[in-house]
Scaffold this motif. Structure first.
Motif, short mmCIF file in Angstrom:
data_model
loop_
_atom_site.label_atom_id
_atom_site.label_comp_id
_atom_site.label_asym_id
_atom_site.label_seq_id
_atom_site.Cartn_x
_atom_site.Cartn_y
_atom_site.Cartn_z
N LYS A 162 24.61 48.02 33.16
CA LYS A 162 24.87 47.36 34.44
C LYS A 162 24.82 45.83 34.27
CE LYS A 162 25.60 50.70 37.38
NZ LYS A 162 26.82 50.75 38.23
N PRO A 163 25.45 45.09 35.18
CA PRO A 163 25.45 43.62 35.08
C PRO A 163 24.04 43.03 35.13
CG PRO A 163 27.14 44.36 36.60
CD PRO A 163 26.32 45.56 36.27
N PHE A 164 23.93 41.81 34.61
CA PHE A 164 22.69 41.05 34.63
C PHE A 164 22.61 40.28 35.95
CE2 PHE A 164 20.68 36.88 34.01
CZ PHE A 164 19.42 37.27 33.56
N ARG A 165 21.52 40.46 36.67
CA ARG A 165 21.37 39.78 37.96
C ARG A 165 20.63 38.46 37.76
NH1 ARG A 165 18.44 41.90 43.57
NH2 ARG A 165 18.85 39.98 44.74
N VAL A 166 21.19 37.39 38.32
CA VAL A 166 20.57 36.07 38.29
C VAL A 166 19.62 35.96 39.48
CG1 VAL A 166 20.99 33.59 38.39
CG2 VAL A 166 22.58 35.07 37.17
N VAL A 167 18.34 35.71 39.23
CA VAL A 167 17.35 35.73 40.31
C VAL A 167 16.56 34.43 40.45
CG1 VAL A 167 17.08 38.25 40.27
CG2 VAL A 167 15.64 36.83 38.79
N ILE A 184 33.61 39.18 43.14
CA ILE A 184 33.01 40.51 43.22
C ILE A 184 31.60 40.54 42.65
CG2 ILE A 184 35.26 41.63 43.18
CD1 ILE A 184 34.65 42.51 40.29
N GLU A 185 31.22 39.57 41.79
CA GLU A 185 29.86 39.59 41.24
C GLU A 185 28.81 39.17 42.26
OE1 GLU A 185 31.02 35.29 40.48
OE2 GLU A 185 32.01 37.25 40.59
N HIS A 186 29.25 38.74 43.45
CA HIS A 186 28.31 38.40 44.51
C HIS A 186 28.04 39.58 45.44
CE1 HIS A 186 28.18 34.20 43.39
NE2 HIS A 186 29.51 34.19 43.33
N ARG A 244 31.09 35.29 32.65
CA ARG A 244 30.74 36.18 31.53
C ARG A 244 29.23 36.31 31.35
NH1 ARG A 244 33.56 34.05 26.22
NH2 ARG A 244 32.25 35.69 25.37
N LEU A 245 28.81 37.49 30.92
CA LEU A 245 27.44 37.68 30.47
C LEU A 245 27.37 37.23 29.02
CD1 LEU A 245 24.58 38.61 30.75
CD2 LEU A 245 25.31 40.97 30.34
N GLN A 246 26.87 36.01 28.81
CA GLN A 246 26.70 35.43 27.49
C GLN A 246 25.56 34.41 27.59
OE1 GLN A 246 30.03 32.97 26.29
NE2 GLN A 246 30.47 32.34 28.37
N TRP A 247 25.02 33.99 26.46
CA TRP A 247 23.86 33.10 26.52
C TRP A 247 24.21 31.76 27.15
CZ3 TRP A 247 23.54 28.31 24.37
CH2 TRP A 247 24.44 27.97 23.36
N LYS A 248 25.44 31.28 26.96
CA LYS A 248 25.84 30.01 27.56
C LYS A 248 25.82 30.08 29.09
CE LYS A 248 28.84 28.50 23.76
NZ LYS A 248 30.24 28.15 23.39
N SER A 249 26.28 31.21 29.63
CA SER A 249 26.29 31.37 31.09
C SER A 249 24.88 31.49 31.63
CB SER A 249 27.12 32.60 31.48
OG SER A 249 28.45 32.47 31.04
N GLU A 292 25.70 38.05 39.87
CA GLU A 292 25.59 38.82 38.62
C GLU A 292 26.42 38.15 37.53
OE1 GLU A 292 25.35 43.28 40.67
OE2 GLU A 292 27.21 42.56 39.76
N LEU A 293 26.02 38.38 36.30
CA LEU A 293 26.85 38.07 35.14
C LEU A 293 27.26 39.39 34.51
CD1 LEU A 293 24.72 35.19 33.56
CD2 LEU A 293 26.70 34.97 35.06
N MET A 294 28.55 39.52 34.18
CA MET A 294 29.09 40.78 33.70
C MET A 294 29.74 40.63 32.33
SD MET A 294 31.23 42.26 36.94
CE MET A 294 30.62 42.14 38.62
N THR A 295 29.88 41.75 31.65
CA THR A 295 30.82 41.84 30.54
C THR A 295 32.18 42.23 31.10
OG1 THR A 295 30.43 44.19 30.14
CG2 THR A 295 28.96 42.63 29.03
N VAL A 296 33.23 42.02 30.34
CA VAL A 296 34.56 42.41 30.82
C VAL A 296 34.67 43.93 30.91
CG1 VAL A 296 35.72 42.49 28.56
CG2 VAL A 296 37.02 41.87 30.62
N GLN A 297 33.90 44.64 30.08
CA GLN A 297 33.89 46.10 30.17
C GLN A 297 33.31 46.55 31.51
OE1 GLN A 297 32.83 44.28 27.59
NE2 GLN A 297 33.27 45.25 25.61
#
Length: 343
Positions: free
Chosen positions: A55-60, A255-257, A286-291, A308-313
């Motif tokens: 599942k996506p990474f949630r920014v909190v 959509i990530e919101h 993107r879900l990556q360390w830079k983001s 959220e931060l997501m992968t393209v998958q």
């Protein structure tokens, strides 16, 4: 009225750094653009599962402005108010004369250190960290607008003079890039925060060049905002009077919101206004360390609402399960990108 259009076709291939942004007319050839997108990552969307992709990474780590509003009002920050605060904050970043601001902050830092004002120096050092990251991400790497990556994602659409609907349009950047590449149609920008109409789009730099196509010759042409057929609607997406009449429905960072219980509705917004053979184009961070670093260091500017931060998958699986056929997908500098049609 005299137009401030500093570039023409003789400047194609050049890039220039301005105090607030980078102008980039490089990579005019489609074969060169392919280097700016990592695509064709998933071979068979029907075989992909959530167990595989997670599942996506949630920014909190939210902005202090969110906490202060909630303490003052004794309630959870409403979604629309969170977007108003975010848009005003983000626009302030876009409007900064970064070199001048960095000189000011460096002077203040040295002054506070020389006077042994350590708490003030620490606060100023935090401001310098924010400016440095913003400068690198937006001006130097051009990862937010990312014109070459966006052109790589948008190229090759079988479409002529399209009607484009941009949901949650903010400054309208991607719709303007689409118009430059597929000129002669119409762009309708929609956002329910009127600040986007008046300031984020309204004050978008008129001298910013978009690399596109001359419809008369098929050769490359430099386009500007004032040359495009664009209208702006301030309203909730759910209130729009349109039917399935647009050739392209685009959203950027939308959509990530929405948490999972509302994602299907958010994705359905794109289907609701799209012609049967039209294109839905979506991007998400993107879900990556830079983001993760970006949203951590710039939390006070960025994090007012669910994110959220997501992968393209992950992004593609949401779309596939909502009835879309994914025509192209990939990652560009800071975003995932998908071009899809209704199955």
């Amino acid at each position: 009225m005299e137009r401030n259009w500093p570039y023409d076709e003789s400047d194609i291939g050049q890039t220039a750094l301005f105090p607030q942004y980078r102008a980039d007319l490089r990579s005019p050839h489609p074969t060169e653009l392919n280097a700016f997108i990592q695509d064709n990552i998933v071979k068979d969307w029907s075989s992909l599962t959530w167990k595989q992709v997670g599942k996506p990474f949630r920014v909190v780590n939210y902005a202090e402005g969110k906490r202060r509003w909630e303490e003052k009002n004794g309630d959870t920050l409403p979604v629309q108010k969170s977007w108003e605060l975010f848009n005003q904050s983000f626009h302030t970043l876009f409007m900064k004369d970064v070199p001048t601001e960095r000189k000011r902050v460096m002077t203040a830092l040295l002054k506070n250190v020389s006077q042994l004002h350590w708490k003030r120096a620490a606060r100023v050092l935090g401001e310098l960290e924010e400016l440095t990251l913003w400068n690198t991400a937006h001006r130097i790497q051009d990862a937010i607008w990312d014109p070459r990556g966006k052109r790589a994602l948008f190229q090759g659409l079988d479409i002529d003079k399209p009607r484009v609907l941009f949901l949650g349009a903010a400054d309208g950047y991607e719709a303007m890039q689409l118009y430059a590449m597929y000129p002669g149609g119409e762009v309708v920008l929609v956002d329910y925060d009127d600040f986007c109409r008046t300031d984020r789009f309204g004050k978008f730099p008129e001298q910013y060049p978009f690399l596109g196509v001359d419809p008369n010759t098929g050769s490359h042409k430099v386009w500007y905002k004032d040359q495009m057929n664009i209208s702006f609607i301030t309203d909730d997406i759910r209130n729009l009077p349109f039917g399935r009449e647009f050739d392209i429905v685009v959203s950027v960072g939308l959509i990530e919101h929405f948490p999972d219980e509302h994602k299907a509705e958010a994705i359905d917004f794109h289907r609701r206004f799209l012609k049967p053979d039209g294109y839905a184009i979506l991007t998400t961070p993107r879900l990556q360390w830079k983001s993760r670093l970006f949203y951590h260091v710039l939390a006070e500017w960025m994090n007012y609402t669910y994110r959220e931060l997501m992968t393209v998958q992950q992004m593609g699986l949401y779309l596939y399960e909502s009835g879309f056929e994914i025509l192209r997908h990939g990652t560009i500098k800071a975003h995932n990108g998908i071009v899809a049609r209704i199955r």
